[in-house]
Scaffold this motif. Structure first.
Motif, mmCIF file in Angstrom:
data_model
loop_
_atom_site.group_PDB
_atom_site.id
_atom_site.type_symbol
_atom_site.label_atom_id
_atom_site.label_comp_id
_atom_site.label_asym_id
_atom_site.label_seq_id
_atom_site.Cartn_x
_atom_site.Cartn_y
_atom_site.Cartn_z
ATOM 1 N N LEU A 1 0.971 -1.564 -0.279
ATOM 2 C CA LEU A 1 -0.141 0.268 0.012
ATOM 3 C C LEU A 1 0.848 1.276 -0.512
ATOM 4 C CD1 LEU A 1 -2.281 1.292 -0.248
ATOM 5 C CD2 LEU A 1 -2.644 0.960 3.003
ATOM 6 N N ASP A 2 0.884 1.983 -1.558
ATOM 7 C CA ASP A 2 1.656 3.254 -1.149
ATOM 8 C C ASP A 2 0.866 4.231 -1.537
ATOM 9 O OD1 ASP A 2 4.483 2.032 -1.993
ATOM 10 O OD2 ASP A 2 2.426 0.069 -2.971
ATOM 11 N N ARG A 3 1.389 5.511 -0.682
ATOM 12 C CA ARG A 3 0.923 6.914 -0.981
ATOM 13 C C ARG A 3 2.037 7.512 -2.178
ATOM 14 N NH1 ARG A 3 1.339 8.507 3.770
ATOM 15 N NH2 ARG A 3 -0.501 8.215 4.357
ATOM 16 N N VAL A 4 0.945 8.031 -3.040
ATOM 17 C CA VAL A 4 1.600 8.163 -4.454
ATOM 18 C C VAL A 4 1.041 9.390 -4.782
ATOM 19 C CG1 VAL A 4 2.021 7.706 -7.057
ATOM 20 C CG2 VAL A 4 1.452 5.799 -5.336
ATOM 21 N N GLU A 5 2.381 10.506 -5.393
ATOM 22 C CA GLU A 5 2.112 11.873 -5.712
ATOM 23 C C GLU A 5 2.531 11.960 -7.305
ATOM 24 O OE1 GLU A 5 3.594 15.957 -5.144
ATOM 25 O OE2 GLU A 5 4.331 14.501 -3.240
ATOM 26 N N ARG A 6 1.229 12.325 -7.855
ATOM 27 C CA ARG A 6 0.791 12.536 -9.677
ATOM 28 C C ARG A 6 0.500 13.060 -9.929
ATOM 29 N NH1 ARG A 6 -1.212 7.550 -10.578
ATOM 30 N NH2 ARG A 6 0.962 6.732 -10.610
ATOM 31 N N ASP A 7 0.528 14.932 -10.319
ATOM 32 C CA ASP A 7 0.639 15.901 -10.878
ATOM 33 C C ASP A 7 -0.284 16.782 -9.796
ATOM 34 O OD1 ASP A 7 0.717 14.782 -12.894
ATOM 35 O OD2 ASP A 7 -1.018 13.328 -13.116
ATOM 36 N N GLY A 8 0.689 16.612 -8.709
ATOM 37 C CA GLY A 8 0.602 17.810 -7.401
ATOM 38 C C GLY A 8 -0.930 16.900 -6.804
ATOM 39 N N GLU A 9 -1.046 15.846 -7.358
ATOM 40 C CA GLU A 9 -1.969 14.702 -6.254
ATOM 41 C C GLU A 9 -1.811 14.218 -5.427
ATOM 42 O OE1 GLU A 9 -6.850 12.494 -6.960
ATOM 43 O OE2 GLU A 9 -6.132 13.656 -8.649
ATOM 44 N N ILE A 10 -2.163 13.668 -4.181
ATOM 45 C CA ILE A 10 -1.940 12.682 -3.568
ATOM 46 C C ILE A 10 -3.129 11.411 -3.081
ATOM 47 C CG2 ILE A 10 -0.912 11.905 -1.426
ATOM 48 C CD1 ILE A 10 0.286 13.570 -1.175
ATOM 49 N N LYS A 11 -1.833 10.232 -3.721
ATOM 50 C CA LYS A 11 -2.956 8.711 -3.709
ATOM 51 C C LYS A 11 -2.970 7.704 -2.851
ATOM 52 C CE LYS A 11 -5.764 9.507 -7.656
ATOM 53 N NZ LYS A 11 -6.365 9.143 -9.058
ATOM 54 N N ASN A 12 -3.268 6.842 -2.752
ATOM 55 C CA ASN A 12 -3.267 6.012 -1.498
ATOM 56 C C ASN A 12 -3.495 4.363 -3.175
ATOM 57 O OD1 ASN A 12 -3.086 6.844 0.393
ATOM 58 N ND2 ASN A 12 -3.641 6.506 1.616
ATOM 59 N N ILE A 13 -2.684 3.957 -3.739
ATOM 60 C CA ILE A 13 -2.505 2.522 -4.475
ATOM 61 C C ILE A 13 -1.815 1.715 -3.968
ATOM 62 C CG2 ILE A 13 -1.735 2.167 -6.742
ATOM 63 C CD1 ILE A 13 -1.808 5.241 -7.390
ATOM 64 N N SER A 14 -2.943 0.549 -4.072
ATOM 65 C CA SER A 14 -2.416 -0.487 -3.214
ATOM 66 C C SER A 14 -1.895 -1.725 -4.802
ATOM 67 C CB SER A 14 -3.695 -1.338 -2.688
ATOM 68 O OG SER A 14 -3.280 -2.589 -2.249
ATOM 69 N N TYR A 15 -1.277 -1.654 -4.542
ATOM 70 C CA TYR A 15 -0.495 -2.542 -5.696
ATOM 71 C C TYR A 15 -0.478 -4.233 -5.211
ATOM 72 C CZ TYR A 15 0.426 1.308 -8.960
ATOM 73 O OH TYR A 15 0.527 2.743 -9.751
ATOM 74 N N THR A 16 -0.618 -4.864 -6.586
ATOM 75 C CA THR A 16 -0.546 -6.460 -6.282
ATOM 76 C C THR A 16 -0.226 -6.948 -7.721
ATOM 77 O OG1 THR A 16 -2.565 -6.394 -4.526
ATOM 78 C CG2 THR A 16 -1.821 -8.749 -5.761
ATOM 79 N N LYS A 17 1.444 -8.203 -7.147
ATOM 80 C CA LYS A 17 1.575 -8.428 -7.702
ATOM 81 C C LYS A 17 2.296 -10.421 -7.511
ATOM 82 C CE LYS A 17 6.347 -8.836 -6.849
ATOM 83 N NZ LYS A 17 7.887 -8.389 -6.535
#
Length: 876
Positions: free
Chosen positions: A410-426
């Motif tokens: 579970l990562d906090r991702v900053e993109r285009d001035g916006e911060i989102k929580n994104i959960s990546y699964t591999k």
């Protein structure tokens, strides 16, 4: 046992059954190593000659022979003492300590104190101290490459079950002594210690395997025995002839017999071969091949089967992403759309859901190979690795485990001035895609369909059949805790450990040179065959066999069919030895490469064991005869080429020395059986054999090599170092040289008294006899030095081509040798030492003329014979 672990009392009682150490093999004593050197028939003959020389008053002659013997013994002893260190290295790689539970308390003890039943704690970075049955695992990954040869760390799972028939690499409920914990944590109960462990079995196999003599050693011993028998028989005949026919005094007869024995024995042979092989070792070191055993250099030239490890030798030992699947298509990296939003998300996910790191200090990726592959891809393709990772911060995760076959971050991702929580699964596609209800394509996010699932699954199956390791990626947004449901499917990434550059071409060169290449690996059959097919090692899956299949076959059946296989997958250490011995049962000269502890027995069993210098364990290096500095298969081919050239050079040296000595035998025998005085004294023969013969033969042994040797088939080691044509050349050239030097011996008598009663004119005339010996000795020495050019090339071509003069060492040695030979005729102290008569300019001119004429006659006859041989072969 009380709860977890043993009590101290129980441990002390069980310790009586033995310590957790490997038994060390019996070492050879210095005396036994030296004694083995004297076992050479050639050296024994030289020892006997030196003893007789000293007993009959020829002290200088005896001392010279002893020096030759000691030089060979010292060189051989040093080589032998540096070779046998395999078992010591095995002991050094064992874990020094172990964390156990004793009396209900976690404690650290020496690994040697472990007993069966001890409860052991495993953590990342620790070496497994004994063979364990795992009772608890948490994301436990163990690197078993040194034991099994498998390139990827094994995921352990205590819930699975295995038995003794299960291949080592598939025993996920076991952990083995001397393997390394790379990730996670585990607990296990000690099942086996010391010699009873899998590593202990390998140690035992190393004790049992005995190295065989190399083809060259066998050939030289055979030649030495023939020379010894011939020398003894001829000396007895000569002794009897002198005593009973010519009534020569016993002491004088002994002196003649010693001189004759010295003429029979090529004193410089053992020294020249040793020095040539040593020079070959130095030359190979320049080509990234370190040869430890001196006679292994020659064995390389006879190799007709190379059994090569896959990982790190044929392949790069670095997982590399070679294919992607996104938006319903499987694409090569160069086929990816330039501005694909799906690929950007796919790469970001694989970099975020990743525990590997990039070290700026070393410039290398650190971590699990399947994870470092994505970092390497981003770096190599200049896709902004740092830019991507700068905007990603992990704050929670669900670690990978073999039950779920997935990992989630579970990562906090900053993109285009916006911060989102994104959960990546591999993870594995069958585990990931069933948890997805949507899919991402270039048009955006949409509901996933059965067709999407089928296409993705089929793509993964095709990639797997190509031996690619496939990982699926999905994600979801807006979570505060990581979850693995209702995800958005993105795509697949597929990777492989690719072949090294140039290996395919080298394999083709080996095939052209009559050398079969077989792949032996701990990887699965499909993975191994895919690489083998790409490298032209195998063309059909039927040429592949697994260790389990070998175990099911009868030993004789496997030996009978081994030539049908080119890929040996998932094999055990015992299987590797079986494979080598099966090839050897067909008369093959087998080279075996390896890097792990599991390879050590087969490296020792092979005719030439080759260990990896970069990734190889110390055990493998010490069990092998050769070490590859660059871990590259191409280096093996170069070493084989060097070995072939070296054998050809040794053959030239042997032919040259035997031809020279046979010429001396013809000279001595003709004169003595005719009732003449011995044409040469013992010290004169030693001078010729050790100086004017040995130096050119050494230069021949270091002759310029040729790449053309790889156009030839491997030599038949059963045929010996010399063939019928070589022996015929030795006889013909020896007869001519012997006749020419006999003429030189008689020339002073003929010039002074004519061709009348030569015996009567020589009898009692010591000054004339000394002059005759001076002519004979000088003619012989110069003739033999020039004959090196005939042995180097063929016939009269010896002086007519550029190839004749491309050996600078031979040119210098011959020029200096002839000048030295002329010089000793005019320097009084040297004349006295060698018992020579003073000579003038005319005498020297006559000597040179006879010597050169003899060489030219020999060259012409040799050329004619060579052309007849070629014509006969064409007619056949």
């Amino acid at each position: 046992m009380n709860g977890k672990g043993l009590t101290t009392a129980e441990a002390l009682e069980r310790a009586k059954q033995g310590k957790n150490v490997l038994t060390q093999g019996k070492k050879k004593s210095l005396f036994s190593v030296i004694a083995e050197q004297f076992a050479s028939p050639l050296l024994l003959l030289l020892v006997a000659a030196s003893v007789i020389s000293i007993m009959t008053g020829e002290i200088v002659d005896g001392i010279i022979i002893i020096v030759v013997v000691l030089a060979n013994v010292i060189i051989g002893t040093v080589q032998e003492l540096s070779a046998e260190k395999s078992v010591e290295a095995l002991r050094q790689i064992n874990a020094s300590t172990a964390v156990v539970i004793r009396d209900g308390v976690e404690t650290e003890i020496p690994a040697s104190d472990l007993v069966v039943g001890d409860y052991v704690i495993l953590e990342a970075g620790r070496v497994v101290p004994a063979d364990l049955a795992l009772v608890q695992t948490s994301s436990l990954k163990v690197n078993e490459s040194a034991l099994t040869g498998e390139s990827v760390a094994v995921e352990k799972d205590c819930s699975e079950t295995s038995d003794e028939k299960t291949p080592l690499g598939d025993r996920k409920d076991k952990a083995f002594m001397s393997t390394l914990v790379e990730y996670g944590r585990g607990e296990g109960v000690v099942e086996k210690i010391g010699d009873h462990t899998e590593i202990g079995k390998i140690s035992g196999m190393l004790h049992q395997i005995e190295k065989q003599e190399t083809p060259l050693q066998k050939n030289l011993d055979s030649i030495s025995k023939v020379l010894g028998i011939a020398g003894v028989v001829l000396c007895i005949l000569m002794f009897a002839c002198q005593i009973f026919i010519y009534r020569t005094p016993v002491i004088e007869t002994l002196m003649i017999s010693i001189a004759f024995a010295v003429a029979v024995i090529p004193e410089g042979l053992a020294t020249v071969v040793t020095l040539v092989l040593t020079a070959g070792i130095q030359e190979m070191s320049k080509r990234n091949a370190i040869v430890k055993q001196i006679h292994a250099v020659e064995t390389l030239g006879a190799v007709n089967v190379i059994c090569s490890d896959k990982t790190g030798t044929l392949t790069q030992n670095r997982m590399t992403v070679v294919k992607w699947y996104l938006s319903g298509e499987a694409l090569e990296p160069e086929e990816l759309p330039a501005d694909s939003k799906v690929f950007a998300r796919l790469l970001e996910g694989f970099l975020a859901c990743n525990d590997a790191k990039y070290s700026e200090e070393t410039g290398e990726e650190i971590g699990d190979p399947t994870e470092t592959a994505f970092i390497k891809y981003a770096k190599d393709k200049k896709l902004g690795y740092y830019d991507i990772m700068r905007d990603i911060t992990r704050f929670d995760e669900i670690p990978f485990d073999s039950g779920r076959k997935m990992m989630t971050t579970l990562d906090r991702v900053e993109r285009d001035g916006e911060i989102k929580n994104i959960s990546y699964t591999k993870g594995a596609i069958d585990s990931v895609i069933v948890r997805c209800d949507r899919i991402l394509d270039e048009d955006g996010i949409r509901e996933i369909t059965n067709e999407d699932v089928v296409l993705a699954t089929q793509a993964a199956d095709i990639m797997s059949s190509e031996a690619l390791r496939v990982l699926a990626l999905a994600y979801r947004e807006g979570d505060t805790v990581p979850q693995e449901k209702d995800m958005i499917f993105v795509g697949l990434g597929a990777m492989i450990d690719p072949p090294k550059e140039g290996v395919k071409e080298t394999v083709d060169e080996c095939h052209h040179a009559g050398i079969d290449v077989a792949m032996i690996t701990g990887d699965h059959k499909i993975t191994a065959f895919a690489i083998a097919k790409e490298l032209d090692i195998a063309t059909d899956i039927s040429q592949s066999i697994s260790g389990a299949e070998i175990d099911e076959m009868d030993s004789d059946e496997f030996k009978k069919n081994v030539l049908d296989y080119r890929v040996f997958a998932r094999v055990s250490p015992e299987n590797k030895v079986q494979i080598v011995q099966a090839f050897q049962s067909h008369g093959k000269i087998c080279s075996m490469t390896g890097d792990g502890v599991n390879d050590a027995p087969s490296l020792k069993a092979a005719d030439i064991g080759v260990a990896m210098g970069i990734g190889g364990t110390e055990v493998a290096k010490d069990a092998a005869e050769m070490i590859l500095v660059d871990d590259n298969f191409i280096t093996i081919k170069n070493a084989v080429m060097e070995g072939r050239n070296l054998f050809n050079n040794i053959k030239k040296s042997v032919v040259y020395l035997l031809r020279s000595n046979f010429g001396e035998v013809v000279l001595m025998a003709s004169a003595i059986f005719a009732g003449l005085s011995s044409p040469l004294s013992t010290i004169q023969i030693l001078w010729v054999n050790l100086l004017t013969d040995t130096a050119p033969s050494l230069a021949l042994g270091m002759d310029v090599g040729s790449d053309a040797v790889m156009n030839e088939k491997p030599r038949d080691v059963k045929a010996g170092i010399l063939n019928r044509s070589d022996y015929l050349n030795i006889v013909i050239q020896g007869l001519i040289s012997g006749g020419v030097t006999l003429l030189a011996f008689l020339l002073p008598v003929i010039m002074q008294y004519g061709t009348g009663n030569i015996l009567a004119n020589l009898e009692g005339n010591e000054e004339l006899l000394k002059l005759c010996r001076t002519y004979c000795f000088s003619t012989l020495a110069i003739n033999e030095m020039l004959m090196a050019y005939v042995c180097k090339t063929k016939g009269s071509l010896a002086f007519a081509t550029k190839e004749s003069w491309n050996n600078k060492a031979l040119n210098i040695i011959t020029a200096v040798g002839i000048l030295l030979q002329i010089g000793i005729l005019v320097v009084p102290p040297m004349r006295t030492l060698l018992k020579l008569a003073p000579v003038g300019t005319v005498d020297i001119a006559l000597i040179l003329f006879i010597a050169v004429a003899g060489v030219l006659i020999n060259a012409a006859i040799t050329l004619a014979k060579e052309r007849l041989d070629i014509k006969r072969e064409r007619n056949l």
